[in-house]
Motif scaffolding. Structure first.
Motif, PDB file in Angstrom:
ATOM      1  N   LEU A  57       0.833  -1.207   0.000  1.00 43.15           N
ATOM      2  CA  LEU A  57       0.000   0.000   0.000  1.00 43.15           C
ATOM      3  C   LEU A  57       0.868   1.256   0.000  1.00 43.15           C
ATOM      4  N   ALA A  58       1.959   1.227   0.789  1.00 42.92           N
ATOM      5  CA  ALA A  58       2.842   2.391   0.856  1.00 42.92           C
ATOM      6  C   ALA A  58       3.497   2.670  -0.489  1.00 42.92           C
ATOM      7  N   ASN A  59       3.989   1.613  -1.143  1.00 36.10           N
ATOM      8  CA  ASN A  59       4.636   1.801  -2.442  1.00 36.10           C
ATOM      9  C   ASN A  59       3.666   2.256  -3.519  1.00 36.10           C
ATOM     10  N   MET A  60       2.411   1.843  -3.418  1.00 38.43           N
ATOM     11  CA  MET A  60       1.403   2.301  -4.375  1.00 38.43           C
ATOM     12  C   MET A  60       1.174   3.808  -4.233  1.00 38.43           C
ATOM     13  N   PHE A  61       1.154   4.288  -2.988  1.00 42.73           N
ATOM     14  CA  PHE A  61       1.024   5.731  -2.773  1.00 42.73           C
ATOM     15  C   PHE A  61       2.238   6.467  -3.327  1.00 42.73           C
ATOM     16  N   ALA A  62       3.433   5.889  -3.122  1.00 45.17           N
ATOM     17  CA  ALA A  62       4.649   6.504  -3.652  1.00 45.17           C
ATOM     18  C   ALA A  62       4.623   6.533  -5.179  1.00 45.17           C
ATOM     19  N   LEU A  63       4.095   5.468  -5.798  1.00 46.39           N
ATOM     20  CA  LEU A  63       4.027   5.408  -7.253  1.00 46.39           C
ATOM     21  C   LEU A  63       3.100   6.489  -7.801  1.00 46.39           C
ATOM     22  N   VAL A  64       1.940   6.654  -7.174  1.00 46.20           N
ATOM     23  CA  VAL A  64       1.001   7.694  -7.615  1.00 46.20           C
ATOM     24  C   VAL A  64       1.620   9.077  -7.423  1.00 46.20           C
ATOM     25  N   LEU A  98       3.035   5.714   6.231  1.00 41.84           N
ATOM     26  CA  LEU A  98       2.867   4.257   6.227  1.00 41.84           C
ATOM     27  C   LEU A  98       4.172   3.516   6.447  1.00 41.84           C
ATOM     28  N   THR A  99       5.285   4.101   5.986  1.00 36.76           N
ATOM     29  CA  THR A  99       6.578   3.433   6.137  1.00 36.76           C
ATOM     30  C   THR A  99       7.313   3.861   7.394  1.00 36.76           C
TER      31      THR A  99
END
Length: 267
Positions: A57-64, A98-99
Motif C-alpha cells: 500500500l505504501a509503495n502504491m502511494f509513492a508510485l502515484v 505508512l513506512t
C-alpha cells in the motif's frame, strides 16, 4: 520470420556479452539469477517476481505521487503545476506515514500548505486578469509580489531617459511627473511604460513632493508572473493602454488650450 529470428539472435548475443561482464554478473547474482545460465525469459520472470513482491500500500502511494511529480515537469503553466504538486505531496506524505519515515512525512506535509498558498495567489491573479475586461483596475492582487520602499520630499524616484528595471505602485505620499506637472495619487502605477520600451528607458521624471512609500516589482518579476499566468499579459495591456489614453487626452487638452490662447491673442 527471418527478421524476427535475426533480432532474437542479436538479443541473445547481447545477453551473452553482458553476462561475461563481471559487474553485470554481480547484478544478476543480486537478483537471484545464475550468470552462467540466464535467459531473457528468466530475467523477465525474476523482475516480475520482484515487482509483485514489493507491491504494498505504501509503495502504491509513492508510485502515484511519482506520477504526479512527473506531471509537474510536463506542465507549462503554474496553476495546474501547483495542483499536481499538491496532490503528489499528499501521496508522498501518506507514503512516509505508512513506512514510518518521519522526515519524508513532515517534508511533503509541509509542502502542501506552501503550494496551496501560492496556488491561492495565482488564482487571485487570474481572477483579476479576467476582471480587467470589465474595467476592474485594482492593483491589490499585485501587492503580495512587491516590496516596500520609502521616499522623502525632494527625492527623485526616476529620471527621464535613464535605464529602467522596475515598476512602482504608489501607496502613501505625493509624487509628481515633472515634465507635465501632474501629481500621481495613491494606487497608481509608475514606471510601467519603461517595461514596454525597446531599450527599457524611463519616459518621464518622477519627484517625491510629500513623504510617502511605494511598492516595487522588478521587470524580471513581471515577466515571471506573465509566464506563470499569460492572462496577466492582457491585464497589463489594459493598464498601460489606460495610461497612454490618459496621456493622449491630456496632450489634446493642452493643445486645445494653446489653440484657444493663440486665437485670443490673434483677435
Amino acid at each position: 520470420m527471418m527478421l524476427s529470428a535475426d533480432v532474437s539472435s542479436m538479443l541473445d548475443r547481447i545477453l551473452d556479452a553482458a553476462t561475461d561482464n563481471l559487474r553485470f554478473a554481480k547484478i544478476l547474482v543480486q537478483m537471484g539469477l545464475d550468470p552462467n545460465n540466464v535467459t531473457w525469459d528468466a530475467i523477465f520472470s525474476r523482475l516480475l517476481e520482484i515487482f509483485l513482491h514489493n507491491i504494498t500500500l505504501a509503495n502504491m502511494f509513492a508510485l502515484v505521487g511519482a506520477i504526479f511529480f512527473v506531471a509537474t515537469l510536463l506542465t507549462q503553466t503554474m496553476v495546474p503545476l501547483r495542483v499536481a504538486n499538491m496532490i503528489g505531496c499528499v501521496f508522498f506524505a501518506i507514503f512516509g506515514a505508512l513506512t514510518g519515515a518521519v522526515t519524508t512525512f513532515l517534508l511533503y506535509l509541509l509542502m502542501v500548505p506552501i503550494n496551496a498558498y501560492r496556488l491561492r495567489q495565482m488564482l487571485a491573479l487570474v481572477k483579476k486578469a479576467r476582471a480587467a475586461t470589465q474595467g476592474d483596475m485594482s492593483m491589490e492582487w499585485l501587492k503580495p509580489f512587491m516590496t516596500q520602499r520609502k521616499y522623502r520630499k525632494g527625492d527623485i524616484l526616476m529620471e527621464k531617459g535613464e535605464a529602467a528595471s522596475e515598476m512602482l505602485l504608489t501607496v502613501t505620499g505625493k509624487f509628481r511627473v515633472v515634465e507635465i506637472n501632474v501629481d500621481v495619487p495613491p494606487g497608481r502605477l509608475m514606471g510601467e511604460l519603461g517595461f514596454l520600451t525597446p531599450d527599457n528607458r524611463r519616459t518621464a521624471t518622477i519627484e517625491c513632493i510629500e513623504d510617502g512609500h511605494v511598492l516595487t516589482i522588478t521587470y524580471e518579476g513581471l515577466l515571471e508572473i506573465y509566464f506563470q499566468n499569460p492572462q496577466f499579459g492582457y491585464y497589463f495591456l489594459v493598464l498601460t493602454s489606460q495610461r497612454l489614453l490618459e496621456n493622449l487626452a491630456r496632450a489634446e487638452a493642452i493643445i486645445a488650450q494653446n489653440r484657444i490662447a493663440v486665437q485670443t491673442i490673434a483677435n
